[in-house]
Design a protein around this motif. Structure first.
Motif, PDB file in Angstrom:
ATOM      1  N   SER A  45       0.833  -1.212   0.000  1.00 14.53           N
ATOM      2  CA  SER A  45       0.000   0.000   0.000  1.00 14.53           C
ATOM      3  C   SER A  45       0.861   1.254   0.000  1.00 14.53           C
ATOM      4  O   SER A  45       0.511   2.262  -0.628  1.00 14.53           O
ATOM      5  N   ALA A  46       2.009   1.209   0.682  1.00 14.80           N
ATOM      6  CA  ALA A  46       2.912   2.357   0.704  1.00 14.80           C
ATOM      7  C   ALA A  46       3.484   2.628  -0.689  1.00 14.80           C
ATOM      8  O   ALA A  46       3.633   3.787  -1.088  1.00 14.80           O
ATOM      9  N   TYR A  47       3.799   1.581  -1.439  1.00 15.63           N
ATOM     10  CA  TYR A  47       4.247   1.790  -2.819  1.00 15.63           C
ATOM     11  C   TYR A  47       3.133   2.433  -3.636  1.00 15.63           C
ATOM     12  O   TYR A  47       3.366   3.357  -4.410  1.00 15.63           O
ATOM     13  N   CYS A  48       1.909   1.951  -3.447  1.00 18.29           N
ATOM     14  CA  CYS A  48       0.773   2.495  -4.205  1.00 18.29           C
ATOM     15  C   CYS A  48       0.515   3.958  -3.882  1.00 18.29           C
ATOM     16  O   CYS A  48       0.149   4.736  -4.762  1.00 18.29           O
ATOM     17  N   THR A  49       0.672   4.317  -2.614  1.00 18.19           N
ATOM     18  CA  THR A  49       0.386   5.694  -2.175  1.00 18.19           C
ATOM     19  C   THR A  49       1.645   6.556  -2.132  1.00 18.19           C
ATOM     20  O   THR A  49       1.589   7.710  -1.715  1.00 18.19           O
ATOM     21  N   LYS A  50       2.772   5.974  -2.533  1.00 14.98           N
ATOM     22  CA  LYS A  50       4.060   6.683  -2.566  1.00 14.98           C
ATOM     23  C   LYS A  50       4.454   7.214  -1.182  1.00 14.98           C
ATOM     24  O   LYS A  50       4.976   8.311  -1.044  1.00 14.98           O
ATOM     25  N   HIS A  59      12.068  -1.057   6.373  1.00 13.29           N
ATOM     26  CA  HIS A  59      13.128  -1.895   5.815  1.00 13.29           C
ATOM     27  C   HIS A  59      14.217  -1.950   6.887  1.00 13.29           C
ATOM     28  O   HIS A  59      14.733  -0.912   7.299  1.00 13.29           O
ATOM     29  N   HIS A  60      14.551  -3.139   7.336  1.00 11.79           N
ATOM     30  CA  HIS A  60      15.502  -3.281   8.439  1.00 11.79           C
ATOM     31  C   HIS A  60      16.788  -2.510   8.138  1.00 11.79           C
ATOM     32  O   HIS A  60      17.341  -2.635   7.035  1.00 11.79           O
ATOM     33  N   PRO A  61      17.266  -1.710   9.095  1.00 12.13           N
ATOM     34  CA  PRO A  61      18.463  -0.884   8.853  1.00 12.13           C
ATOM     35  C   PRO A  61      19.678  -1.671   8.370  1.00 12.13           C
ATOM     36  O   PRO A  61      20.455  -1.162   7.562  1.00 12.13           O
ATOM     37  N   GLN A  62      19.861  -2.894   8.831  1.00 14.96           N
ATOM     38  CA  GLN A  62      21.024  -3.690   8.403  1.00 14.96           C
ATOM     39  C   GLN A  62      20.933  -4.131   6.944  1.00 14.96           C
ATOM     40  O   GLN A  62      21.925  -4.550   6.358  1.00 14.96           O
ATOM     41  N   TYR A  63      19.733  -4.065   6.357  1.00 16.49           N
ATOM     42  CA  TYR A  63      19.540  -4.545   4.995  1.00 16.49           C
ATOM     43  C   TYR A  63      19.320  -3.405   3.999  1.00 16.49           C
ATOM     44  O   TYR A  63      19.161  -3.643   2.814  1.00 16.49           O
ATOM     45  N   GLN A  71      16.090   4.739  -4.588  1.00 17.50           N
ATOM     46  CA  GLN A  71      15.640   3.579  -5.358  1.00 17.50           C
ATOM     47  C   GLN A  71      14.157   3.298  -5.116  1.00 17.50           C
ATOM     48  O   GLN A  71      13.414   2.997  -6.055  1.00 17.50           O
ATOM     49  N   ILE A  72      13.726   3.389  -3.854  1.00 13.49           N
ATOM     50  CA  ILE A  72      12.320   3.148  -3.522  1.00 13.49           C
ATOM     51  C   ILE A  72      11.438   4.187  -4.197  1.00 13.49           C
ATOM     52  O   ILE A  72      10.413   3.858  -4.795  1.00 13.49           O
ATOM     53  N   ALA A  73      11.823   5.454  -4.107  1.00 18.09           N
ATOM     54  CA  ALA A  73      11.037   6.523  -4.725  1.00 18.09           C
ATOM     55  C   ALA A  73      10.963   6.338  -6.236  1.00 18.09           C
ATOM     56  O   ALA A  73       9.898   6.524  -6.839  1.00 18.09           O
TER      57      ALA A  73
END
Length: 164
Positions: A45-50, A59-63, A71-73
């Motif tokens: 849903s976050a991808y859909c609503t940006k 997203h776990h800080p270590q990863y 990249q996500i944006a």
């Protein structure tokens, strides 16, 4: 975390609920997702609503990669998300430390409908679930006379199952 979410729309995660009653409270930081599947759905849903901040935060800080926000944006802004199907879950309940969610997310990139089939790993730390990483899996292909995965209304053999 504050976001500008649409007030009354169906939740993009496909639950059949309103966004405000489903993933919205997670995206707005009102409470953490209670299970790995709920986190998976809310991240979709976050991808859909940006809602980029939520994607970075969960997203776990270590990863995280150094340029993960960018990249996500870029991903969120370059495709149109069309639907989410949860295939399977392993563990990932409130009392578990780890969980796995296998899903298929449909999206449109330009004029092509495509699918992201992934087996994602999650970890719970101090009451909050985090996305760790995932393994990309081959696209799902229905039987030739079943509905196509892209929800075109055609059978698979008439749509994405055509020999190209």
């Amino acid at each position: 975390m504050s976001t500008n979410l649409p007030p009354s729309i169906p939740c993009p995660c496909g639950s059949g609920q309103w966004l405000s009653d489903c993933c919205g409270p997670y995206l707005q930081g009102q409470r953490p997702a209670p299970t790995a599947e709920a986190l998976m759905r809310s991240r979709y849903s976050a991808y859909c609503t940006k809602t980029i901040d939520y994607l970075v935060k969960t997203h776990h800080p270590q990863y995280r990669e150094p340029h993960s926000r960018h990249q996500i944006a870029a991903t969120a802004n370059s495709v149109t998300w069309l639907g989410l199907t949860i295939i399977a879950t392993e563990q990932g309940q409130a009392g578990d430390q780890t969980g796995i969610v296998e899903f298929v997310a449909l999206f449109q990139d330009g004029k092509r409908a495509m699918q992201l089939h992934e087996r994602s790993r999650f970890r719970q730390e101090m009451g909050q679930w985090f996305y760790l990483d995932g393994d990309l899996l081959p696209p799902l292909h229905p039987k030739k006379n079943e509905p196509c995965w892209c929800k075109s209304g055609k059978t698979f053999k008439q749509c994405h199952g055509k020999k190209r």
